[in-house]
Write a protein that holds these residues in place. Structure first.
Motif, PDB file in Angstrom:
ATOM      1  N   HIS A 172     -13.025   4.974  -5.236  1.00 36.94           N
ATOM      2  CA  HIS A 172     -13.508   6.175  -4.567  1.00 36.94           C
ATOM      3  C   HIS A 172     -13.587   7.383  -5.493  1.00 36.94           C
ATOM      4  CE1 HIS A 172     -12.244   3.768  -1.030  1.00 36.94           C
ATOM      5  NE2 HIS A 172     -13.278   4.344  -0.477  1.00 36.94           N
ATOM      6  N   VAL A 181       0.838  -1.203   0.000  1.00 40.93           N
ATOM      7  CA  VAL A 181       0.000   0.000   0.000  1.00 40.93           C
ATOM      8  C   VAL A 181       0.872   1.251   0.000  1.00 40.93           C
ATOM      9  CG1 VAL A 181      -1.767  -1.265   1.295  1.00 40.93           C
ATOM     10  CG2 VAL A 181      -0.162   0.184   2.530  1.00 40.93           C
ATOM     11  N   ASN A 216      -3.538  -1.024  -2.050  1.00 37.59           N
ATOM     12  CA  ASN A 216      -4.239   0.217  -1.712  1.00 37.59           C
ATOM     13  C   ASN A 216      -3.431   1.400  -2.219  1.00 37.59           C
ATOM     14  OD1 ASN A 216      -5.340   2.452  -0.355  1.00 37.59           O
ATOM     15  ND2 ASN A 216      -5.784   1.290   1.505  1.00 37.59           N
ATOM     16  N   TRP A 217      -4.097   2.264  -2.989  1.00 39.54           N
ATOM     17  CA  TRP A 217      -3.460   3.496  -3.479  1.00 39.54           C
ATOM     18  C   TRP A 217      -3.728   4.696  -2.570  1.00 39.54           C
ATOM     19  CZ3 TRP A 217      -5.432   3.215  -9.253  1.00 39.54           C
ATOM     20  CH2 TRP A 217      -4.463   2.582 -10.047  1.00 39.54           C
ATOM     21  N   LEU A 218      -4.445   4.449  -1.479  1.00 39.63           N
ATOM     22  CA  LEU A 218      -4.853   5.577  -0.628  1.00 39.63           C
ATOM     23  C   LEU A 218      -4.284   5.460   0.779  1.00 39.63           C
ATOM     24  CD1 LEU A 218      -8.644   5.980  -1.542  1.00 39.63           C
ATOM     25  CD2 LEU A 218      -6.776   7.518  -2.132  1.00 39.63           C
ATOM     26  N   SER A 219      -3.108   4.856   0.895  1.00 40.38           N
ATOM     27  CA  SER A 219      -2.532   4.706   2.224  1.00 40.38           C
ATOM     28  C   SER A 219      -1.575   5.864   2.512  1.00 40.38           C
ATOM     29  CB  SER A 219      -1.773   3.386   2.314  1.00 40.38           C
ATOM     30  OG  SER A 219      -0.972   3.382   3.472  1.00 40.38           O
ATOM     31  N   PRO A 220      -1.641   6.420   3.712  1.00 39.91           N
ATOM     32  CA  PRO A 220      -0.722   7.513   4.046  1.00 39.91           C
ATOM     33  C   PRO A 220       0.715   7.035   4.213  1.00 39.91           C
ATOM     34  CG  PRO A 220      -1.996   6.872   5.986  1.00 39.91           C
ATOM     35  CD  PRO A 220      -2.562   6.105   4.814  1.00 39.91           C
ATOM     36  N   VAL A 221       0.875   5.771   4.483  1.00 38.81           N
ATOM     37  CA  VAL A 221       2.221   5.228   4.656  1.00 38.81           C
ATOM     38  C   VAL A 221       2.466   4.141   3.627  1.00 38.81           C
ATOM     39  CG1 VAL A 221       2.552   5.749   7.105  1.00 38.81           C
ATOM     40  CG2 VAL A 221       1.290   3.698   6.441  1.00 38.81           C
ATOM     41  N   LEU A 249       0.551   5.853  -1.236  1.00 36.25           N
ATOM     42  CA  LEU A 249      -0.275   6.904  -1.836  1.00 36.25           C
ATOM     43  C   LEU A 249      -0.023   6.894  -3.339  1.00 36.25           C
ATOM     44  CD1 LEU A 249      -2.287   9.065  -0.909  1.00 36.25           C
ATOM     45  CD2 LEU A 249      -0.427  10.706  -1.023  1.00 36.25           C
ATOM     46  N   GLY A 250      -1.055   6.603  -4.139  1.00 38.05           N
ATOM     47  CA  GLY A 250      -1.016   6.610  -5.600  1.00 38.05           C
ATOM     48  C   GLY A 250       0.047   5.704  -6.134  1.00 38.05           C
ATOM     49  N   LEU A 251       0.497   5.799  -7.353  1.00 35.99           N
ATOM     50  CA  LEU A 251       0.034   6.703  -8.376  1.00 35.99           C
ATOM     51  C   LEU A 251      -1.164   6.140  -9.124  1.00 35.99           C
ATOM     52  CD1 LEU A 251       3.402   7.776 -10.005  1.00 35.99           C
ATOM     53  CD2 LEU A 251       2.115   8.812  -8.162  1.00 35.99           C
ATOM     54  N   PHE A 252      -2.198   6.908  -9.118  1.00 31.07           N
ATOM     55  CA  PHE A 252      -3.369   6.537  -9.890  1.00 31.07           C
ATOM     56  C   PHE A 252      -3.013   6.486 -11.374  1.00 31.07           C
ATOM     57  CE2 PHE A 252      -5.349   7.405  -6.044  1.00 31.07           C
ATOM     58  CZ  PHE A 252      -6.635   6.905  -6.088  1.00 31.07           C
TER      59      PHE A 252
END
Lengths: 336, 336, 336, 336
Positions: D193, D152, D219-224, D154-157
Motif C-alpha cells: 500500500h 498481524v 499483515n503489518w496494517l492490523s489495528p490489533v 501494526l508495523g514495523l515496516f
C-alpha cells in the motif's frame, strides 16, 4: 394427564406455560393474567383454553392438578395458600415467599394436604450447575474453601424490591444446592443511590461450617454484565462464566496446601502450590425450564420430593430475610 | 545531585534503585541488604558503590540525601525514624507503617525536620490510574456511585501478613487518590483456611460520604488472576482491567437517572437508562516507578509536597488498621 | 395489502414467514414445503392459510403478490423464473442462483415484467453492517486498504455444496456492500478432506482497484467458531467481532502513513505510525430480517430498487463462480 | 569452555549474548557492532570483553569457538561463510540466508569443515510449540487436516524486506517443525500500500502431501495484534493463542469423520460430528532462547545435529523464496 393452570403471563409466564405444555403427560388448560394483552397473546398460542383476568377461578377449578404461580413475590403467599387449600400442587417462582413465616406455613399446609411444592430455582436445571454439582459431589474439587459470585448489570430497577431480592435468589439457590450445608450467619453491606431508598449495590458474605465462605456481589449499576462464579476447593478450583456460549466451566488443577513449615524467613511460605492443566468439561446445552417442568411432573406422578421443594425455597428466603436484616442494621452479623 | 541510598535489595529494591539511578539529578551511591547474594547482584550493576549488609551505616552517612526503604513493613518505622533523625528524605514502600501511630510519628518528625516522605504508591503513576483520575476530576464520570475492585490470584502466602495487608494497599491507595474523600467507616469479612491463622480471602466495604461505596475483593486462593475495577458514576461508568495490554480502561456511556415517577405498575421503573458508545482512551505505557522517582526528586528540589506523601500513606494505614479491627471483631462496622 | 407466499419452510423459512407476516401492509397467505411435518408446523402458527406440499400452486396463484423462495440454491432458478413469469415479485435466499447466466436471465425477466427481486443478504440489515457502512461512507476510515474476514466453525457439511458456497456468500455480500467497487480478480485455494470431494477449507483473495485487497478464510473444520472481520483504512481501522453481544465493532485510531523518507538506516522506516483511542460505537440490536422484510415491502409499494436487488445477487454469484473456477484450476487468478 | 562471539548487538543481540553467557560451559568473550552506543551498552554488562565495531576481527579470532550472527539477513551469507572458513560453529538469526543457493553453500561448507550451524528458530524452544509437537507426535491430534496461522499487527515496516520476510519465518519454521513433511507447493497473494513497493499484507497457502493445507495471514496494517494458530486433526483440534499468558493452547475434543453415507437428502450429511471437552495443558514458561543456547552448546559438545540446523533453515528459505516468486508472478502456484 396432569392439567396445569398458569397464573401470571407476563415476562416469564409464557416460558413456564410452553414448557409444561410440551412435557409429556402434562397439558396447560387455563391461564390467568390481569392484563388483557397478555391474555390475548396466550389465546393465540393456546387456542381454546380457559383464559381469565382474575386468578380465583383457576385456584378452585376442579380439573386443574397443578397451579404454576408466576407473579411478583408479594402475591405468592395468598395465591399459593388458596391453591394448596384447593388441593393443587404448586410450581412457584423464586423467591418462594416474602417471608420465612409464609414459607413455613405453606410447607406445613402442603404436607398436611400431601401436595408438592416446587420453587422455580431454574438454574439448578442448567447444564452448567448440574456439571458443577457433579464435580463437587464426585470429590473432584475436594473440600470447599469459598464460593464467590458476581452478578452485575445495568438495572432493571424495580419498584418494590432492592437488588438483593432481585438478583441474589439466583446465587443463593445455586449456592444452597452446591454447598449443601446450612449457613451459619450472613452479613451484608450496600447502598441505595436513588430516591426510592432501595439498595442498588450490595455485597453479601455468608459463613458456612468448616471455614467455607460465600460472597455475592450484586449490582444494578454496572456498565458491563458479569455472571461469574469462582469456587475454590482443596483439590481443584473452578470458574463458571455463564455469559460465554462455550467453555462455561473451567476447572483448574491449581491449589494450595498447608504445610507444617516452621522456617522463619522474611517472606517464608508455609504452603505449597500446585499449578497444572485447565479443563473445560462439555456442558449440555438444554433448556433448563424444560427439564424442570418434566421433573416436577415426574415428582407428582411418582410421589417424589423435588430437590427444589418448599424447604429449598424456605432456605433461600431465610437467607434473604437475614441479609435484609443485616443491611438494615448497618451490616450487622446475623446468625441463622 | 541528590544521592540515594537503597535499603533492601530483594524483589522490588532493584527496580527502585534502577529508576532512581536513571533519574536526572539523582544517583544511587549506596545499597544495603542482609543477603550477600543480593548485595553481589547490586555490585555487578553498580560497580564501585557502597554496599553494606547492615543498614545503619547508610542511615547516618553524610553524603546521602534520600533513603529508599524497600524492606518488609515490620521494619519500616525504625529505619524511617532513624533516617529522618539523620536528616534524610525518605522514599518508603507501601504500606507506609504497621500502625497509625507509627505513621503519625514519622509525619510529625518529617515536618519538624522539613524533610519529605514519599510512600511508594506506585499505581498512582501508571498511565491507567492517571487517565482515570483525569476522567474523574474532569467531570467525565459525574458524581461517583461506587468503586468496586477485584484483586485475586493464587498466593503468594506470606508468613506474617494476611491477604489484606498484602493486596489491599494497592486498591486503598488508588481509591484514596481517585475518590479523594475521607472514608466514614469500613467493614470486612474473611476467612483463614490454613493453620497460620491469617486470612487468605477477604471482602472489604468502605463507606464514603454522599452514598459512595467502595468494595475490595482480595483472595490468595483464586485459580485465575483478576485485576478489575468497576467505577460507577452518574454520567458514565468505567471498567479498568489491568491485565490486558491494550484498552485497559473502557468508559461506557451508560447510566441510570432517578425520576420522580409515581406510577404504580407491578414492575414499574422509577429510573431512566442510557446506553451508548464505549470508548477506550489511549493509556500511556510508561514505567510507573520511573515517573514516581523523578517526581520525588522534583518534590525535593522544588520543595513540593508529593501527592503520595506521609499523609497519603497514613490514610491507607488507617484504613488497613480499621479493616483488621473489623475482621477481628467478626465484621463489625468500624468508624474512621 | 401485499400477499406473500413462502416456498420452503425448513430452517430459515419460518423466520422469513414470521417477519413478512409481522410487516405492516403484508400478510403471509400461503406456504409450501414438500415435508409434511414442516407444513404442519406452519399450520399451527398460521391457522387457516393455504398449505401445499408442491410449490406450483403458489407460483400461479392469483392472489399472491410476492413469492419468498427459501429453498436450496439448486432449485432457485426454476422457481424464481416461474414466479416472475406469473407476475410475482421475488424474495430469494442467497446465493441468488447457481450460475451467473441464471442470475442474468432472472434479472432481465424481472426488468421486462417490472417486478422486484430482493436477494436475502440478511447481514446488510444488521446493526453492525449498517454502522460499518456509515463509518466507511462518512469517510471515518479513509481510503480502504484491506477487508479480511474469518468465518470458521465445525460443519455443517452439506451434500452438494462446498464450504465456499455455504459460508462465503455472507462475506461476499457484506464486502460488496461495504467496498462498493467492482472486484478485478479472485484467487482461491482449498482442500477437501473427505470423500465427497467438496472443499471444507478454503482461502479466497479478491483484488479491487486502488490496491484494495480482500481475503476470506472459510473453514468447516475449526474447533472454535470465529466471525471476525478486520477492515483497514488510511485514517482508522476497525475490527468487527460478530460473536460478542456488546462492542461488536471497535474502531481504532491507528494507522500508518507513507513518508517520502530517503534515510537509509539498517532498519529505517519510511512510514509514520499513529496509535490513539479505541471507540466502540453503539450498535442497534434489531432483527435484521424484520428490517429487510419491511424494506422489501416498501420497495414494492414505492417502486424503489432494493440495494440487495438481483444485480447485487448477481455480483455475489459472479464472484462465487470465479472462486470455484480458481479452486478447480489449482488457484489460478481469475479475472472478473 | 566454549567461547562465543556475538556479531550484532542491536535489538535481539543482547538477548542472544545474555543467554549464551548464562549457559554453563559457554562464555561470551567478544561482541561487535557498528554502532558505538550499542557497543557501550555491551561493555557495561560484560566489562572487560573484546568489543569491536568491525566484525572481521571476531571472525578470525583464534579463541572463539562459536560466532552468533545477529545481523540483518542481507549480511548473513558473507559473515557466516567467513566464520565457517575460519572454523567457527555458527548460530544465526532467521531467516538463515537471503536465498536458497546461499543456504546450500553454507550447509555444504559446514559439512566439509565438520562445523555446526544452528538457525535461531526461537519459537521451537517455547513451551507452547514443544507441547504442540508432543501432542502431534503422540498421536493426540491424529492425522493433520490443516495449519492456519494469523500473525498481524501494526508495523514495523522495514526498509528492505516485505511483511513475508519479516513475519512469515516464524510461522514457516514452526510449521516445518510441527508438520514434519516436505511441502509440495506454495501460492501467495498480497498488496503493497505504500510507495516503497514492499507488500504489507500477504496471504500464503502451502500444500503438503495427504491433503494437509497450511495458510499464513501476515499483515503489518492490523489495528490489533493477533498471534493465533488453528491446527485441525482427525482426532482433535487445537487453538494456540500466543498472546495470552495462561491457557495458550486449547485442545478440543471436536472433530468430523467421513461416513460412507449414500442418503440423498436435500441437506444430507455424510459426516459425523464429535464435540466434547476442552483441555488446556499446562505450558512451561521458560525463556525459549535460554533452552536454545544450552541445546546448541550441547550439540557442539556431543556432536549432535540440531533440529534447527542449516537444513531446517534452508527449508524455510526455500519456502520464502517460493512465496516471493508466487507473489511476483501474481499468485502463481509454485512447486517446490
Amino acid at each position: 394427564m396432569i392439567n396445569v393452570g398458569i397464573i401470571g403471563y407476563g415476562y416469564w409466564g409464557p416460558n413456564v406455560a410452553r414448557n409444561f405444555n410440551e412435557t409429556p403427560g402434562a397439558k396447560v388448560t387455563a391461564i390467568s393474567d390481569p392484563d388483557a394483552g397478555s391474555l390475548a397473546r396466550a389465546g393465540q398460542i393456546y387456542p381454546g383454553i380457559r383464559l381469565e383476568r382474575n386468578c380465583e377461578g383457576l385456584l378452585t377449578a376442579k380439573n386443574l392438578d397443578v397451579i404454576a404461580i408466576v407473579t411478583p413475590v408479594s402475591s405468592h403467599f395468598e395465591i399459593a395458600k388458596t391453591a394448596l387449600l384447593n388441593g393443587k400442587h404448586i410450581f412457584i417462582e423464586k423467591p418462594f415467599t416474602a417471608s420465612v413465616s409464609q414459607a413455613e406455613e405453606l410447607i406445613e399446609l402442603a404436607e398436611q394436604k400431601k401436595l408438592k411444592i416446587m420453587v422455580d430455582h431454574t438454574f439448578l436445571f442448567t447444564g452448567a450447575v448440574k456439571k458443577i454439582k457433579e464435580l463437587i459431589d464426585g470429590g473432584v474439587l475436594g473440600d470447599l474453601y469459598y464460593f464467590d459470585s458476581i452478578r452485575v448489570n445495568l438495572g432493571l430497577f424495580q419498584k418494590d424490591v432492592n437488588v438483593v431480592w432481585d438478583l441474589a435468589p439466583h446465587d443463593l439457590s445455586i449456592m444452597d444446592y452446591l454447598i449443601d450445608k446450612e449457613p451459619l450467619a450472613v452479613m451484608a453491606t450496600g447502598v441505595a443511590h436513588f430516591n426510592h431508598g432501595l439498595e442498588d449495590v450490595a455485597y453479601i458474605t455468608i459463613y458456612f461450617p468448616n471455614n467455607v465462605i460465600a460472597h455475592l456481589n450484586v449490582n444494578w449499576l454496572s456498565p458491563v454484565k458479569i455472571r461469574t462464579t469462582l469456587i475454590g476447593g482443596q483439590k481443584k478450583m473452578l470458574v463458571w462464566n455463564d455469559l460465554v456460549s462455550d467453555e462455561k466451566i473451567r476447572v483448574y488443577d491449581k491449589g494450595v496446601e498447608g504445610m507444617e513449615g516452621t522456617k522463619e524467613q522474611s517472606y517464608g511460605l508455609r504452603v505449597s502450590y500446585r499449578s497444572g492443566d485447565m479443563w473445560a468439561p462439555r456442558v449440555n446445552q438444554v433448556e433448563a425450564l424444560k427439564g424442570e417442568a418434566a421433573y416436577f411432573i415426574d415428582c407428582i406422578n411418582n410421589n417424589r420430593i423435588p430437590q427444589n421443594d418448599g424447604k429449598a425455597g424456605l432456605r433461600v428466603v431465610r437467607m434473604l430475610e437475614a441479609i435484609i436484616n443485616s443491611l438494615k442494621a448497618g451490616g450487622k452479623l446475623v446468625h441463622l
